[in-house]
Design an enzyme around this catalytic site. Structure first.
Site, PDB file in Angstrom:
ATOM      1  N   LYS A 130      -2.068   2.525   0.845  1.00 49.45           N
ATOM      2  CA  LYS A 130      -2.295   1.563   1.914  1.00 49.45           C
ATOM      3  C   LYS A 130      -2.413   2.240   3.280  1.00 49.45           C
ATOM      4  CE  LYS A 130      -2.306  -2.221  -0.574  1.00 49.45           C
ATOM      5  NZ  LYS A 130      -3.520  -3.056  -0.691  1.00 49.45           N
TER       6      LYS A 130
ATOM      7  N   TYR B 197       1.950   3.555  -3.749  1.00 52.85           N
ATOM      8  CA  TYR B 197       1.477   2.322  -3.112  1.00 52.85           C
ATOM      9  C   TYR B 197       1.371   2.482  -1.600  1.00 52.85           C
ATOM     10  CZ  TYR B 197       1.284  -2.622  -1.789  1.00 52.85           C
ATOM     11  OH  TYR B 197       0.910  -3.827  -1.259  1.00 52.85           O
TER      12      TYR B 197
ATOM     13  N   ASP C 276     -12.453 -10.489  -9.815  1.00 52.51           N
ATOM     14  CA  ASP C 276     -11.116 -10.135 -10.285  1.00 52.51           C
ATOM     15  C   ASP C 276     -11.243  -9.374 -11.597  1.00 52.51           C
ATOM     16  OD1 ASP C 276      -8.192 -11.368  -9.286  1.00 52.51           O
ATOM     17  OD2 ASP C 276      -8.172 -10.577 -11.330  1.00 52.51           O
TER      18      ASP C 276
ATOM     19  N   SER D 104      -1.004  -3.062   4.061  1.00 53.62           N
ATOM     20  CA  SER D 104       0.363  -3.523   3.818  1.00 53.62           C
ATOM     21  C   SER D 104       1.276  -2.907   4.865  1.00 53.62           C
ATOM     22  CB  SER D 104       0.834  -3.109   2.418  1.00 53.62           C
ATOM     23  OG  SER D 104       2.224  -3.367   2.252  1.00 53.62           O
TER      24      SER D 104
ATOM     25  N   ASP E  29     -13.656  -4.346 -12.322  1.00 54.85           N
ATOM     26  CA  ASP E  29     -12.642  -3.421 -11.832  1.00 54.85           C
ATOM     27  C   ASP E  29     -13.211  -2.756 -10.582  1.00 54.85           C
ATOM     28  OD1 ASP E  29     -10.895  -1.330 -11.308  1.00 54.85           O
ATOM     29  OD2 ASP E  29     -10.872  -0.551 -13.352  1.00 54.85           O
ATOM     30  N   VAL E  30     -12.561  -2.928  -9.435  1.00 52.69           N
ATOM     31  CA  VAL E  30     -13.112  -2.395  -8.192  1.00 52.69           C
ATOM     32  C   VAL E  30     -13.149  -0.869  -8.174  1.00 52.69           C
ATOM     33  CG1 VAL E  30     -12.510  -4.417  -6.804  1.00 52.69           C
ATOM     34  CG2 VAL E  30     -10.869  -2.510  -7.017  1.00 52.69           C
TER      35      VAL E  30
END
Length: 260
Positions: free
Chosen positions: A156, A152, A35, A139, A60-61
């Site tokens: 997705k 967003y 995380d 999502s 941080d991915v």
């Protein structure tokens, strides 16, 4: 045996990620929790109370070097990797004309580039472990357009296609790749930003007429990572109370059924 298996879950300090980590632990997997929120992750790690079976990594991915170090540390600690859950994500909800370049870049970096980087880093370790499973968390916003979700929803939608691309190419390494597309879920984030009016709108549109639970999402994710899903790859599973399946008029039809 499950006791030998290892999962890496991103965005694991809370919400769906934490519920998923707990589901793996319930079947005796070892779990690496990643995380960006180091303080919250430390509290979560302590609360789980399983230091021998878990490890916590602040990362941080969207940081390629950080992701590479993360996967290397998981391989060093646990010796293998069998499942990757690309759950970490952010949402910036603004009218499309108010979305800044920085907003757009950050949402795409975390939600789309992050799963790309994590999968690239994890796949060789999975291959050397005999194969495995990757689940990307997309999502319903990536399946249907809505207001305030230009960045967003687009991120997705891109992730849904990336899932299919990864499935097509990684199958040769013994790695299955699927996605879970949550509908509205009773997470802390949803409770904070969904007004009673928004919640009613969602209820009106879903055949099951309720928000999902984090544990319900975790069950679907765990299934796709398990051997029970051994012939499933390249799929996007909507866990959404029927949201994606319906059109208009559902509240009226419900009323007619009750009165009929």
């Amino acid at each position: 045996m499950a006791a030998d298996k290892v999962a890496l879950v991103t965005g694991a300090a809370r919400g769906i990620g934490l519920a998923t980590a707990k589901r793996f632990l319930a079947d005796d997997w070892r779990v690496a929790l990643l995380d960006i929120d180091g303080d919250n992750l430390a509290r979560t790690f302590a609360a789980l109370g399983k230091p021998d079976a878990t490890m916590a990594i602040t990362c941080d991915v969207a940081d390629p070097a950080g992701v590479a170090r993360t996967v290397a540390s998981v391989a060093e600690r646990f010796g293998r990797l069998d499942a990757l859950v690309n759950n970490a994500g952010i949402a910036i909800f603004k009218p499309i004309l108010d979305v800044t370049y920085e907003d757009w870049q950050r949402v795409l970096a975390v939600n789309l580039t992050g799963p790309f980087l994590c999968t690239q880093a994890a796949a060789p370790v999975m291959r050397d472990s005999g194969g495995g499973s990757i689940v990307n968390i997309t999502s319903i916003s990536g399946l249907r357009a809505s207001t305030l979700r230009a960045a967003y929803g687009t991120s997705k939608a891109g992730l849904a296609h990336l899932t299919k691309q990864q499935a097509a190419e990684l199958a040769a390494l013994g790695i299955r790749v699927n996605a879970v597309a949550p509908g509205p879920v009773d997470t802390a984030m949803a409770k904070a930003v969904h007004t009673p009016e928004i919640r009613k709108d969602y209820h009106d549109h879903m055949p099951l007429n309720r928000y999902g639970l984090e544990a319900e999402l975790a069950e679907a994710i765990y299934f796709l990572c398990s051997d029970r899903a051994s012939y499933i790859t390249g799929q996007v599973l909507c866990v959404d109370g029927g949201f994606d399946s319906t059109g208009i008029g559902l509240p009226t039809l419900r009323a007619e059924m009750r009165n009929g």
